[in-house]
Design a protein around this motif. Structure first.
Motif, PDB file in Angstrom:
ATOM      1  N   ASN A 136      40.696  -2.882  57.366  1.00 23.53           N
ATOM      2  CA  ASN A 136      40.899  -2.425  56.386  1.00 23.53           C
ATOM      3  C   ASN A 136      41.027  -0.837  56.546  1.00 23.53           C
ATOM      4  N   SER A 177      36.753  -4.711  59.379  1.00 21.43           N
ATOM      5  CA  SER A 177      37.331  -5.466  58.149  1.00 21.43           C
ATOM      6  C   SER A 177      38.821  -5.647  58.459  1.00 21.43           C
ATOM      7  N   SER A 214      35.372   0.609  64.603  1.00 20.69           N
ATOM      8  CA  SER A 214      35.240   0.810  63.008  1.00 20.69           C
ATOM      9  C   SER A 214      34.267   1.369  62.669  1.00 20.69           C
ATOM     10  N   HIS A 240      32.811  -1.753  54.674  1.00 21.43           N
ATOM     11  CA  HIS A 240      33.726  -2.058  53.541  1.00 21.43           C
ATOM     12  C   HIS A 240      33.030  -2.598  52.289  1.00 21.43           C
ATOM     13  N   ARG A 241      32.136  -3.518  52.190  1.00 20.62           N
ATOM     14  CA  ARG A 241      31.408  -4.009  51.198  1.00 20.62           C
ATOM     15  C   ARG A 241      30.599  -2.903  50.476  1.00 20.62           C
ATOM     16  N   ILE A 299      41.101   2.587  54.892  1.00 17.18           N
ATOM     17  CA  ILE A 299      40.888   3.071  53.413  1.00 17.18           C
ATOM     18  C   ILE A 299      41.232   4.731  53.734  1.00 17.18           C
ATOM     19  N   LEU A 303      37.225   0.452  58.434  1.00 20.13           N
ATOM     20  CA  LEU A 303      35.808   0.106  58.279  1.00 20.13           C
ATOM     21  C   LEU A 303      35.298  -1.264  58.759  1.00 20.13           C
ATOM     22  N   TRP A 321      31.406   0.241  50.419  1.00 18.50           N
ATOM     23  CA  TRP A 321      32.564   1.257  50.091  1.00 18.50           C
ATOM     24  C   TRP A 321      33.057   0.793  48.866  1.00 18.50           C
ATOM     25  N   THR A 322      33.314  -0.679  48.788  1.00 16.77           N
ATOM     26  CA  THR A 322      33.719  -1.127  47.339  1.00 16.77           C
ATOM     27  C   THR A 322      32.766  -1.483  46.339  1.00 16.77           C
ATOM     28  N   SER A 359      33.171  -4.805  58.346  1.00 19.86           N
ATOM     29  CA  SER A 359      33.397  -5.716  57.121  1.00 19.86           C
ATOM     30  C   SER A 359      32.171  -5.285  56.406  1.00 19.86           C
TER      31      SER A 359
END
Length: 292
Positions: A75, A73, A28, A89-90, A77, A84, A92-93, A86
């Protein structure tokens, strides 16, 4: 997660991050992949970032090899072609949250790098591994508003008129209504900056307004920042009207007026959406003292 709009540099950042992940057999996208992927874009402020990290290339490569893999994650996207981690992903968010906080429409590299450093304390191994890099200089270069220059002699700055959009100069008798709108739409800082333009004894106000169906949708100013000549900005377009070409029309009209007044160059002061100006009018970053 619904994908926001991306700048050209963010698309390249994603592509570089995926190449790094594949080269190191990551299952990932890792947070370090995003960070180093940004420096490999080598455009604009990311070129400065690349130069700042260049002396640490070997150390960073060893760090990538020794980092404990971040769990996925799971996820996917858009526009990533792999999930991504985990932690990534945080990041990115958070970068999207930062974009929204600044009331911007496009996710840019500054949002991502700012989010990276925001979350690095929660990743002690990564934080320790990047202890020696010039963090302060990278943040200053990539995540803050920057000054740019535009050579006004390269273009006549005449742009095709937008249907339904009327651009004209703000008049002295419009001060109260215009400044009230600016304060409501864009905040106290721009309100204060633009207020000074109405204090001069000259009847000429160097502020352009864009109207659609009789309603204000944007503005662009010049020669108002600290009363200095040859400085463009601020400029703002309400969110509902962005991506329709109003910003470009305001920018070109203002640069045309500046050229008519005899300026050879315009300085874009503390520009936020740097890539917009780079692509739209060929603006060039003014280098920071701490980069080469």
């Amino acid at each position: 997660m619904k994908a926001p709009h991306f700048t050209h540099k963010v698309i390249k950042l994603i592509q570089q991050a995926e190449r790094i992940a594949e080269r190191h057999h990551h299952r990932s996208i890792q947070s370090i992949d995003l960070f180093i992927g940004a420096s490999l874009v080598k455009e604009g402020a990311l070129k400065e970032m690349h130069y700042l990290l260049e002396p640490y290339t070997d150390e960073i490569e060893r760090l990538i090899e020794t980092l404990t893999p971040e769990p996925s994650s799971e996820n996917w996207i858009e526009p990533f072609s792999m999930p991504l981690s985990s932690h990534a992903h945080r990041i990115w968010t958070s970068s999207i949250d930062i974009m929204k906080r600044y009331n911007q429409t496009f996710l840019n590299e500054g949002h991502i790098i700012q989010a990276f450093f925001l979350h690095i304390p929660s990743h002690p191994q990564l934080e320790q591994g990047l202890m020696e890099i010039p963090k302060k200089q990278i943040i200053q270069s990539v995540t803050t508003a920057r000054d740019l220059t535009v050579n006004l002699l390269t273009n006549d700055w005449i742009n095709k008129e937008l249907q339904g959009v009327v651009i004209s100069m703000v008049q002295p008798n419009e001060e109260e209504d215009f400044l009230s709108w600016v304060k409501h739409q864009f905040g106290e800082r721009w309100f204060e900056t633009l207020s000074g333009a109405f204090q001069s004894s000259s009847p000429f106000i160097p502020i352009l307004k864009a109207e659609e169906k009789g309603k204000l949708v944007g503005f662009a100013a010049y020669d108002v920042y600290m009363n200095k000549k040859g400085i463009f900005g601020p400029m703002g377009v309400i969110p509902a009207t962005r991506l329709h070409g109003v910003g470009k029309q305001l920018l070109y009209t203002a640069l045309h007026r500046m050229k008519e007044r005899g300026y050879l160059y315009a300085v874009l002061k503390e520009a936020g959406p740097i890539e917009f100006y780079e692509k739209t009018c060929g603006a060039k970053l003014i280098p920071l003292d701490n980069t080469r």
